[in-house]
Scaffold this motif. Sequence first.
Motif, short mmCIF file in Angstrom:
data_model
loop_
_atom_site.label_atom_id
_atom_site.label_comp_id
_atom_site.label_asym_id
_atom_site.label_seq_id
_atom_site.Cartn_x
_atom_site.Cartn_y
_atom_site.Cartn_z
N TRP A 110 -6.08 -59.35 -9.15
CA TRP A 110 -5.02 -59.23 -8.30
C TRP A 110 -3.96 -60.71 -7.76
O TRP A 110 -2.84 -60.74 -7.83
CB TRP A 110 -5.23 -58.80 -6.75
CG TRP A 110 -4.20 -58.66 -5.81
CD1 TRP A 110 -3.16 -57.76 -5.69
CD2 TRP A 110 -4.16 -59.72 -4.75
NE1 TRP A 110 -2.71 -57.82 -4.79
CE2 TRP A 110 -3.07 -58.95 -3.99
CE3 TRP A 110 -4.73 -60.78 -4.28
CZ2 TRP A 110 -2.44 -59.61 -2.73
CZ3 TRP A 110 -4.18 -61.42 -3.03
CH2 TRP A 110 -3.31 -60.73 -2.58
N SER B 7 3.90 -57.50 -0.53
CA SER B 7 2.48 -57.10 -0.87
C SER B 7 1.70 -57.37 0.56
O SER B 7 1.82 -58.57 1.01
CB SER B 7 1.62 -57.85 -1.92
OG SER B 7 0.34 -57.74 -1.95
N GLN B 8 0.79 -56.46 1.10
CA GLN B 8 0.15 -56.74 2.35
C GLN B 8 1.23 -56.68 3.40
O GLN B 8 2.14 -56.25 3.42
CB GLN B 8 -0.82 -57.90 2.38
CG GLN B 8 -1.99 -57.57 1.35
CD GLN B 8 -2.78 -58.75 0.83
OE1 GLN B 8 -3.11 -58.82 -0.13
NE2 GLN B 8 -3.51 -59.24 2.06
N GLY C 220 4.42 -51.87 -5.81
CA GLY C 220 3.50 -51.16 -6.82
C GLY C 220 4.08 -50.44 -7.95
O GLY C 220 5.41 -50.42 -7.73
N THR D 75 -5.35 -50.73 -4.99
CA THR D 75 -5.67 -52.04 -5.57
C THR D 75 -7.14 -52.27 -6.06
O THR D 75 -7.50 -53.10 -6.85
CB THR D 75 -5.46 -52.88 -4.49
OG1 THR D 75 -4.11 -52.77 -3.89
CG2 THR D 75 -5.57 -54.62 -4.65
N TRP E 35 -7.10 -51.16 -9.69
CA TRP E 35 -6.39 -52.23 -10.59
C TRP E 35 -7.27 -53.36 -10.81
O TRP E 35 -7.10 -53.73 -11.86
CB TRP E 35 -4.85 -52.23 -10.04
CG TRP E 35 -3.96 -51.35 -10.23
CD1 TRP E 35 -4.16 -50.07 -10.40
CD2 TRP E 35 -2.74 -51.68 -10.71
NE1 TRP E 35 -3.05 -49.41 -10.76
CE2 TRP E 35 -2.01 -50.28 -11.03
CE3 TRP E 35 -1.83 -52.56 -11.24
CZ2 TRP E 35 -0.76 -49.96 -11.54
CZ3 TRP E 35 -0.44 -52.55 -11.60
CH2 TRP E 35 0.15 -51.16 -11.89
N VAL E 36 -7.71 -53.81 -9.52
CA VAL E 36 -8.70 -55.03 -9.76
C VAL E 36 -9.92 -54.83 -10.91
O VAL E 36 -10.21 -55.55 -11.63
CB VAL E 36 -9.25 -55.44 -8.47
CG1 VAL E 36 -10.23 -56.47 -8.52
CG2 VAL E 36 -7.97 -56.05 -7.65
N HIS F 263 -11.72 -58.66 -2.27
CA HIS F 263 -11.16 -59.44 -3.22
C HIS F 263 -11.65 -60.79 -3.06
O HIS F 263 -12.69 -61.29 -3.83
CB HIS F 263 -9.86 -59.31 -3.45
CG HIS F 263 -9.42 -60.16 -4.63
ND1 HIS F 263 -9.02 -61.46 -4.52
CD2 HIS F 263 -9.01 -59.71 -5.91
CE1 HIS F 263 -8.63 -61.83 -5.86
NE2 HIS F 263 -8.61 -60.62 -6.68
N CYS G 65 -4.66 -50.72 4.88
CA CYS G 65 -3.92 -51.27 3.59
C CYS G 65 -2.88 -50.65 3.41
O CYS G 65 -1.52 -51.26 3.31
CB CYS G 65 -4.78 -51.52 2.42
SG CYS G 65 -3.91 -52.17 1.07
N TYR H 193 -3.59 -56.31 -13.64
CA TYR H 193 -2.58 -56.98 -13.25
C TYR H 193 -1.76 -57.99 -14.05
O TYR H 193 -0.63 -58.51 -13.88
CB TYR H 193 -3.04 -57.75 -11.81
CG TYR H 193 -3.12 -56.84 -10.76
CD1 TYR H 193 -1.96 -56.53 -10.09
CD2 TYR H 193 -4.28 -56.53 -10.35
CE1 TYR H 193 -2.17 -55.66 -9.09
CE2 TYR H 193 -4.51 -55.68 -9.10
CZ TYR H 193 -3.52 -55.26 -8.36
OH TYR H 193 -3.45 -54.36 -7.40
N ASN I 193 -8.10 -47.51 -2.21
CA ASN I 193 -6.62 -47.94 -2.52
C ASN I 193 -6.56 -48.33 -3.97
O ASN I 193 -7.44 -48.50 -4.63
CB ASN I 193 -6.59 -49.41 -1.90
CG ASN I 193 -6.33 -49.19 -0.29
OD1 ASN I 193 -5.40 -48.73 0.06
ND2 ASN I 193 -7.32 -49.74 0.68
N THR J 294 0.82 -52.20 4.15
CA THR J 294 1.88 -52.40 3.05
C THR J 294 3.25 -51.61 3.34
O THR J 294 4.39 -52.32 2.93
CB THR J 294 1.18 -52.04 1.89
OG1 THR J 294 0.14 -52.90 1.81
CG2 THR J 294 2.09 -52.14 0.60
#
Length: 360
Positions: free
Chosen positions: A64, A298-299, A273, A43, A46-47, A125, A159, A52, A41, A163
């Motif tokens: 995140w 989100s989610q 996103g 995410t 990005w994490v 996460h 995910c 973020y 994903n 989402t």
Amino acid sequence: MSAVQLTGHGGLEKLVYRDDVPVPSPAPGEVLIEVTATGMNNTDVWVREGAYGTETSPGSVSTWRRDRSTLEFPRIQGTDIVGRIADVGQGVPASRIGERVIVDFSIYNRPEGDNSLADIDYIGHGRDGGYCEYTTVPTENAYQTDAGISDAELATFGCAYQTGEHMLDRARVAVGERVLVTGASGGVGSGIVQLCRARDAIPYVVTSREKKDALIAIGAEGVVFRDDGDLVAQVDAATDGAPIDVVADLVAGRLFNDLLRILRPEGRYTTAGAIGGPVVELDLRTMYLKQLEFHGSSQGTRDTFRRVLRLIEHGTIKPLLHDVYRLSEFHRGQEAFMAKSHIGNIVIVPDAKWDDHGLS
């Protein structure tokens, strides 16, 4: 066990493959899953990058949950987990051992029936995820399934589709409405195309020319090209002048103003996103003079996940599996994912499970 651990914010070098990570034990109310496949994903990327920002400093390194992060290093990422239950913690029936499961990746921090996502977290996460051979999750997050597809195919949904479905829920997408989807070739975007069709809405997509045929094949009514002239005029031509009711945006950046121009008066904009750039210029006059609605998403909720799982099991939505990589080849897999040349998703399979669940 073998696992890929995120050791800090930064480049791919922060993702370290190890074969000496202890196998976790399920706590009360948890199950131990022998992982067979885990989907990738944005995410995750990005994490890792800490991309973020914060509400006061968009360029700052942050994870995140921004100023209230639950991320600790080392962390095993990976949200879209599929596997078999290998053990159970106290309070969980032993009869669950052996079940084939797909994991709802959300950590809701609220009881069943409370659909607020104000303090939501996620597996990969706030706790370890699925880029490993074994992981633990709350028993309520592990859903037994008899979906007639491979484990790698099943791992393409979680995910992205939860989402996407939540985005459509928040924007109240109804039968017959026209939805313009940006970033349509990625996991969330391609999922939204299928999820629109599942609720008898009509998806149009923004993509690159080489991906046109693949997106039409999964349900796009029309295709416009992000680098091919006036986007507003292209959309108008694609719909024969019919209005766009909802924009489901995963790109933002320089497209943002055009997307608001494309929306009909009283239209709805929903986003989860911003791969084209998260900081945009908004002319508030466009927003209020056109009576637009904006929805950040989100989610999704537990009910959203269950609805997506029913669509999977009924065959209403199809897996879009682009490629599979061994866990030990994780860097190659994430590089391919970040290249954005694929349709759908890329999946990681533990080396020990490759013969049964990888691609030859």
